[in-house]
Design a protein around this motif. Structure first.
Motif, PDB file in Angstrom:
ATOM      1  N   LEU A 277    -105.997 -10.936 -36.191  1.00 56.52           N
ATOM      2  CA  LEU A 277    -105.462  -9.945 -35.250  1.00 56.52           C
ATOM      3  C   LEU A 277    -104.948  -8.711 -35.980  1.00 56.52           C
ATOM      4  O   LEU A 277    -105.171  -7.576 -35.560  1.00 56.52           O
ATOM      5  CB  LEU A 277    -104.345 -10.557 -34.404  1.00 56.52           C
ATOM      6  N   SER A 278    -104.259  -8.929 -37.096  1.00 54.71           N
ATOM      7  CA  SER A 278    -103.683  -7.785 -37.806  1.00 54.71           C
ATOM      8  C   SER A 278    -104.769  -6.867 -38.354  1.00 54.71           C
ATOM      9  O   SER A 278    -104.641  -5.650 -38.328  1.00 54.71           O
ATOM     10  CB  SER A 278    -102.748  -8.253 -38.916  1.00 54.71           C
ATOM     11  N   VAL A 279    -105.862  -7.473 -38.838  1.00 57.21           N
ATOM     12  CA  VAL A 279    -106.941  -6.640 -39.392  1.00 57.21           C
ATOM     13  C   VAL A 279    -107.654  -5.882 -38.267  1.00 57.21           C
ATOM     14  O   VAL A 279    -107.940  -4.691 -38.381  1.00 57.21           O
ATOM     15  CB  VAL A 279    -107.929  -7.516 -40.196  1.00 57.21           C
ATOM     16  N   VAL A 280    -107.921  -6.583 -37.166  1.00 57.26           N
ATOM     17  CA  VAL A 280    -108.620  -5.940 -36.046  1.00 57.26           C
ATOM     18  C   VAL A 280    -107.773  -4.815 -35.464  1.00 57.26           C
ATOM     19  O   VAL A 280    -108.282  -3.741 -35.113  1.00 57.26           O
ATOM     20  CB  VAL A 280    -108.948  -7.005 -34.969  1.00 57.26           C
ATOM     21  N   GLY A 281    -106.457  -5.027 -35.399  1.00 56.46           N
ATOM     22  CA  GLY A 281    -105.590  -4.036 -34.777  1.00 56.46           C
ATOM     23  C   GLY A 281    -105.339  -2.797 -35.605  1.00 56.46           C
ATOM     24  O   GLY A 281    -104.724  -1.845 -35.129  1.00 56.46           O
ATOM     25  N   VAL A 282    -105.818  -2.791 -36.848  1.00 57.42           N
ATOM     26  CA  VAL A 282    -105.534  -1.654 -37.724  1.00 57.42           C
ATOM     27  C   VAL A 282    -106.110  -0.348 -37.177  1.00 57.42           C
ATOM     28  O   VAL A 282    -105.636   0.738 -37.501  1.00 57.42           O
ATOM     29  CB  VAL A 282    -106.036  -1.974 -39.158  1.00 57.42           C
ATOM     30  N   ILE A 283    -107.116  -0.472 -36.323  1.00 55.03           N
ATOM     31  CA  ILE A 283    -107.723   0.724 -35.718  1.00 55.03           C
ATOM     32  C   ILE A 283    -106.683   1.539 -34.954  1.00 55.03           C
ATOM     33  O   ILE A 283    -106.819   2.750 -34.794  1.00 55.03           O
ATOM     34  CB  ILE A 283    -108.901   0.296 -34.784  1.00 55.03           C
ATOM     35  N   ASN A 284    -105.611   0.864 -34.509  1.00 57.47           N
ATOM     36  CA  ASN A 284    -104.579   1.542 -33.740  1.00 57.47           C
ATOM     37  C   ASN A 284    -103.820   2.571 -34.575  1.00 57.47           C
ATOM     38  O   ASN A 284    -103.293   3.546 -34.043  1.00 57.47           O
ATOM     39  CB  ASN A 284    -103.607   0.493 -33.172  1.00 57.47           C
ATOM     40  N   LEU A 285    -103.771   2.357 -35.880  1.00 57.34           N
ATOM     41  CA  LEU A 285    -102.960   3.257 -36.709  1.00 57.34           C
ATOM     42  C   LEU A 285    -103.514   4.688 -36.747  1.00 57.34           C
ATOM     43  O   LEU A 285    -102.760   5.631 -36.512  1.00 57.34           O
ATOM     44  CB  LEU A 285    -102.815   2.698 -38.129  1.00 57.34           C
TER      45      LEU A 285
ATOM     46  N   TYR B   5     -97.114  -2.119 -40.362  1.00 56.26           N
ATOM     47  CA  TYR B   5     -98.342  -2.698 -39.827  1.00 56.26           C
ATOM     48  C   TYR B   5     -99.469  -2.630 -40.857  1.00 56.26           C
ATOM     49  O   TYR B   5    -100.225  -3.591 -41.017  1.00 56.26           O
ATOM     50  CB  TYR B   5     -98.779  -2.011 -38.534  1.00 56.26           C
ATOM     51  N   ALA B   6     -99.562  -1.492 -41.558  1.00 51.85           N
ATOM     52  CA  ALA B   6    -100.595  -1.371 -42.590  1.00 51.85           C
ATOM     53  C   ALA B   6    -100.416  -2.455 -43.652  1.00 51.85           C
ATOM     54  O   ALA B   6    -101.387  -3.068 -44.100  1.00 51.85           O
ATOM     55  CB  ALA B   6    -100.530   0.013 -43.231  1.00 51.85           C
ATOM     56  N   ALA B   7     -99.160  -2.707 -44.032  1.00 51.59           N
ATOM     57  CA  ALA B   7     -98.897  -3.747 -45.034  1.00 51.59           C
ATOM     58  C   ALA B   7     -99.313  -5.121 -44.509  1.00 51.59           C
ATOM     59  O   ALA B   7     -99.889  -5.932 -45.243  1.00 51.59           O
ATOM     60  CB  ALA B   7     -97.413  -3.756 -45.412  1.00 51.59           C
ATOM     61  N   ILE B   8     -99.025  -5.383 -43.227  1.00 54.49           N
ATOM     62  CA  ILE B   8     -99.408  -6.672 -42.649  1.00 54.49           C
ATOM     63  C   ILE B   8    -100.922  -6.795 -42.610  1.00 54.49           C
ATOM     64  O   ILE B   8    -101.491  -7.864 -42.881  1.00 54.49           O
ATOM     65  CB  ILE B   8     -98.830  -6.841 -41.234  1.00 54.49           C
ATOM     66  N   ALA B   9    -101.607  -5.690 -42.295  1.00 55.39           N
ATOM     67  CA  ALA B   9    -103.072  -5.728 -42.231  1.00 55.39           C
ATOM     68  C   ALA B   9    -103.658  -6.002 -43.616  1.00 55.39           C
ATOM     69  O   ALA B   9    -104.601  -6.786 -43.758  1.00 55.39           O
ATOM     70  CB  ALA B   9    -103.602  -4.418 -41.667  1.00 55.39           C
TER      71      ALA B   9
END
Lengths: 247, 68
Positions: free
Chosen positions: A162-170, A71-75
């Motif tokens: 979406l991928s950048v916004v969702g990075v908070i989940n990590l 996910y980090a790579a996708i972000a």
């Protein structure tokens, strides 16, 4: 300073380079993954409390860890796509998302099968499990956005956002066991750099982790090359490849 | 070897159901994704190829029309 990288941001070069490196990653996967998992199943000692159910750990932890890494790579790719309009980054994100979703699903499934005998329940809405489930939904959302638009560039942009916004989940997943009173246990492997695990469990764990990492590389490279072809279908280099591959 | 017999290996100290179902599902899902990735690649190549061939055919027909 980064000029030496510029030739690599070329779709054709990337396609050929990934094609050549694929066989090495496949070889490394076949060397590490079966060896790691067989070691985990047959030769690693059982846990003194959890017995042989602990062997699920050797899939659970690598896949959970890699689900976050992917996910980090996708972000990061999403950021590159949005900020520098790198089309390769869009293709990369689209290629990685299903692999990340698979690993998240594997983490949740192995977790459930581990939780049932150990905690007495398949599922509990604690912080780590819930945030990992949200990670799965983020992956599915990214995949959906990529395929929802006729124009791949539009889909890529939406998915990148979406991928950048969702990075908070990590960080939420990572620190959930420290911030909240959770059922999921804290860190087993690392403790200030010096692992808590006994050495005869650490080795199969590391080998399995490496094997899964190379597996990610294999799956992503196959999908990345497909994305590159699809997104550059009108280019002469693609036409040449496609017309020459008589199968 | 941590197990005395193959049936002990399958039993996994009583946890066999959980260990083998989790390993098995992960193996199956990974296999499905791998298979899907390869199939998708092949289908993409075929789709682009048929698009190119169709384009060439249409161009040839258009040229013939012009000659007539």
């Amino acid at each position: 300073m980064w000029k030496w990288l510029h030739p690599y941001a070329n779709a054709e070069f990337t396609y050929q380079f990934c094609g050549k490196s694929l066989r090495w990653f496949a070889l490394l996967t076949l060397l590490c993954l079966p060896a790691g998992l067989i070691w985990a199943l047959m030769f690693a000692p059982a846990d003194y409390q959890q017995g042989d159910a602990f062997r699920i750990f050797y899939i659970h932890v690598p896949s959970a860890s890699l689900s976050m890494g992917i996910y980090a790579a996708i972000a990061i790719a999403g950021l590159c796509s949005l900020v520098w309009q790198l089309k390769l980054a869009d293709a990369f994100g689209a290629a990685m998302a299903p692999v990340g979703a698979l690993f998240t699903a594997m983490a949740l499934i192995t977790g459930a099968f581990w939780g049932k005998p150990m905690w007495g329940t398949w599922w509990v809405w604690d912080a780590r499990l819930t945030s990992e489930l949200i990670l799965l939904f983020l992956y599915l959302g990214i995949m959906a956005l990529h395929s929802a638009f006729e124009d791949k560039a539009q889909g890529g942009k939406a998915a990148a956002i979406l991928s950048v916004v969702g990075v908070i989940n990590l960080p939420i997943i990572k620190f959930s066991v420290d911030w909240w009173n959770t059922l999921h246990q804290g860190s087993t492997v690392t403790n200030m750099g010096k692992p808590n695990m006994s050495i005869d469990m650490l080795w199969p764990f590391l080998l399995s982790f490496l094997g899964f990492f190379f597996l990610v590389a294999v799956l992503v490279i196959i999908r990345y090359r497909t994305e590159l072809l699809a997104r550059n279908s009108m280019r002469p280099w693609v036409r040449e490849i496609v017309l020459n591959s008589q199968k | 070897m941590q197990f005395e017999s193959f049936s002990a290996f399958l039993a996994m100290g009583g946890y066999g159901f959980y260990v083998w179902w989790s390993f098995g599902l992960c193996f199956a899902l990974t296999g499905i994704l791998y298979w899907d990735s390869k199939v998708r690649h092949r289908k993409t190549v075929e789709a682009i190829r048929s698009k190119i061939l169709r384009e060439q055919k249409l161009k040839k027909v258009a040229q013939q029309q012009n000659q007539i």
